[in-house]
Design a protein around this motif. Structure first.
Motif, PDB file in Angstrom:
ATOM      1  N   LEU A  38       7.216  -0.788   2.615  1.00 49.94           N
ATOM      2  CA  LEU A  38       7.650  -2.238   2.644  1.00 49.94           C
ATOM      3  C   LEU A  38       6.606  -3.163   2.073  1.00 49.94           C
ATOM      4  O   LEU A  38       6.915  -4.280   2.034  1.00 49.94           O
ATOM      5  N   GLY A  39       5.511  -2.801   2.369  1.00 51.87           N
ATOM      6  CA  GLY A  39       4.347  -3.695   1.762  1.00 51.87           C
ATOM      7  C   GLY A  39       3.985  -4.632   2.901  1.00 51.87           C
ATOM      8  O   GLY A  39       3.373  -5.443   2.739  1.00 51.87           O
ATOM      9  N   GLU A  40       4.234  -4.095   4.277  1.00 49.46           N
ATOM     10  CA  GLU A  40       3.937  -4.990   5.391  1.00 49.46           C
ATOM     11  C   GLU A  40       2.469  -4.771   6.049  1.00 49.46           C
ATOM     12  O   GLU A  40       1.961  -5.506   6.484  1.00 49.46           O
ATOM     13  N   VAL A  41       2.110  -3.647   5.565  1.00 52.77           N
ATOM     14  CA  VAL A  41       0.675  -3.248   6.137  1.00 52.77           C
ATOM     15  C   VAL A  41      -0.098  -2.584   5.039  1.00 52.77           C
ATOM     16  O   VAL A  41       0.576  -2.286   3.827  1.00 52.77           O
ATOM     17  N   THR A  42      -1.422  -2.811   4.859  1.00 52.06           N
ATOM     18  CA  THR A  42      -2.328  -2.328   3.712  1.00 52.06           C
ATOM     19  C   THR A  42      -2.673  -0.893   4.399  1.00 52.06           C
ATOM     20  O   THR A  42      -3.164  -0.412   5.381  1.00 52.06           O
ATOM     21  N   PRO A  43      -2.639   0.114   3.388  1.00 51.90           N
ATOM     22  CA  PRO A  43      -2.999   1.462   3.597  1.00 51.90           C
ATOM     23  C   PRO A  43      -4.486   1.376   3.890  1.00 51.90           C
ATOM     24  O   PRO A  43      -5.367   0.955   3.626  1.00 51.90           O
ATOM     25  N   THR A  44      -4.765   2.517   4.963  1.00 45.73           N
ATOM     26  CA  THR A  44      -6.288   2.820   5.119  1.00 45.73           C
ATOM     27  C   THR A  44      -6.880   3.688   4.045  1.00 45.73           C
ATOM     28  O   THR A  44      -6.102   4.117   3.327  1.00 45.73           O
ATOM     29  N   ALA A  45      -7.958   3.970   4.170  1.00 40.65           N
ATOM     30  CA  ALA A  45      -8.850   4.852   3.057  1.00 40.65           C
ATOM     31  C   ALA A  45      -8.127   6.288   3.370  1.00 40.65           C
ATOM     32  O   ALA A  45      -7.999   6.965   2.330  1.00 40.65           O
ATOM     33  N   MET A  46      -7.875   6.394   4.653  1.00 42.19           N
ATOM     34  CA  MET A  46      -7.430   7.950   4.919  1.00 42.19           C
ATOM     35  C   MET A  46      -6.105   8.109   4.260  1.00 42.19           C
ATOM     36  O   MET A  46      -5.728   9.137   3.800  1.00 42.19           O
ATOM     37  N   GLU A  47      -5.289   7.075   4.531  1.00 46.71           N
ATOM     38  CA  GLU A  47      -3.976   7.100   4.054  1.00 46.71           C
ATOM     39  C   GLU A  47      -3.917   6.993   2.341  1.00 46.71           C
ATOM     40  O   GLU A  47      -3.147   7.878   1.861  1.00 46.71           O
ATOM     41  N   LEU A  48      -4.808   6.305   1.905  1.00 49.56           N
ATOM     42  CA  LEU A  48      -4.934   6.452   0.577  1.00 49.56           C
ATOM     43  C   LEU A  48      -5.044   7.939  -0.034  1.00 49.56           C
ATOM     44  O   LEU A  48      -4.615   8.437  -0.951  1.00 49.56           O
ATOM     45  N   CYS A  49      -6.124   8.437   0.459  1.00 51.69           N
ATOM     46  CA  CYS A  49      -6.470   9.813   0.352  1.00 51.69           C
ATOM     47  C   CYS A  49      -5.390  10.829   0.656  1.00 51.69           C
ATOM     48  O   CYS A  49      -5.065  11.596  -0.240  1.00 51.69           O
ATOM     49  N   GLY A  50      -4.635  10.732   1.585  1.00 48.70           N
ATOM     50  CA  GLY A  50      -3.414  11.777   2.077  1.00 48.70           C
ATOM     51  C   GLY A  50      -2.314  11.467   0.909  1.00 48.70           C
ATOM     52  O   GLY A  50      -1.961  12.531   0.344  1.00 48.70           O
TER      53      GLY A  50
END
Length: 114
Positions: A38-50
């Motif tokens: 939904l774009g409510e939170v910014t992904p963390t670096a770990m989430e981007l990698c995942g």
């Protein structure tokens, strides 16, 4: 930010995965996946990698909107950066760094102009 959200949702749907599936594979809650989509939170670096590993996307592709967003914020903050009281050498180094930063931000933002 919206582009990452859309990419995550579209990739997940295309792969036939539920939000719960993604959450389990990425080690986060299902509500976190929902908020990312939904774009409510910014992904963390770990989430981007995942997400990059999960869907075979490049980090550059996934992080592009985040770079643009941060560059816009930094550009605005450069305008009202407070002056500091230091010696001439400190001011010279700071001004040099800020000039380089301004050029870098403009290069990043010009890459997103159509």
């Amino acid at each position: 930010m919206q582009e990452f959200s859309q990419c995550l949702a579209q990739s997940r749907h295309k792969a036939g995965l539920s939000q719960a599936d993604c959450a389990h594979l990425l080690g986060v809650s299902q509500s976190r996946i929902s908020r990312l989509e939904l774009g409510e939170v910014t992904p963390t670096a770990m989430e981007l990698c995942g997400v990059a590993v999960l869907f075979g996307r490049s980090m550059e592709y996934l992080a592009e909107p985040l770079f643009q967003d941060r560059a816009l914020v930094i550009r605005q903050r450069l305008l009202d950066l407070p002056e500091v009281r230091t010696g001439w050498l400190g001011r010279f180094a700071r001004n040099n760094m800020l000039h380089q930063l301004e050029e870098r931000v403009e290069r990043i933002l010009s890459a997103y102009e159509t």
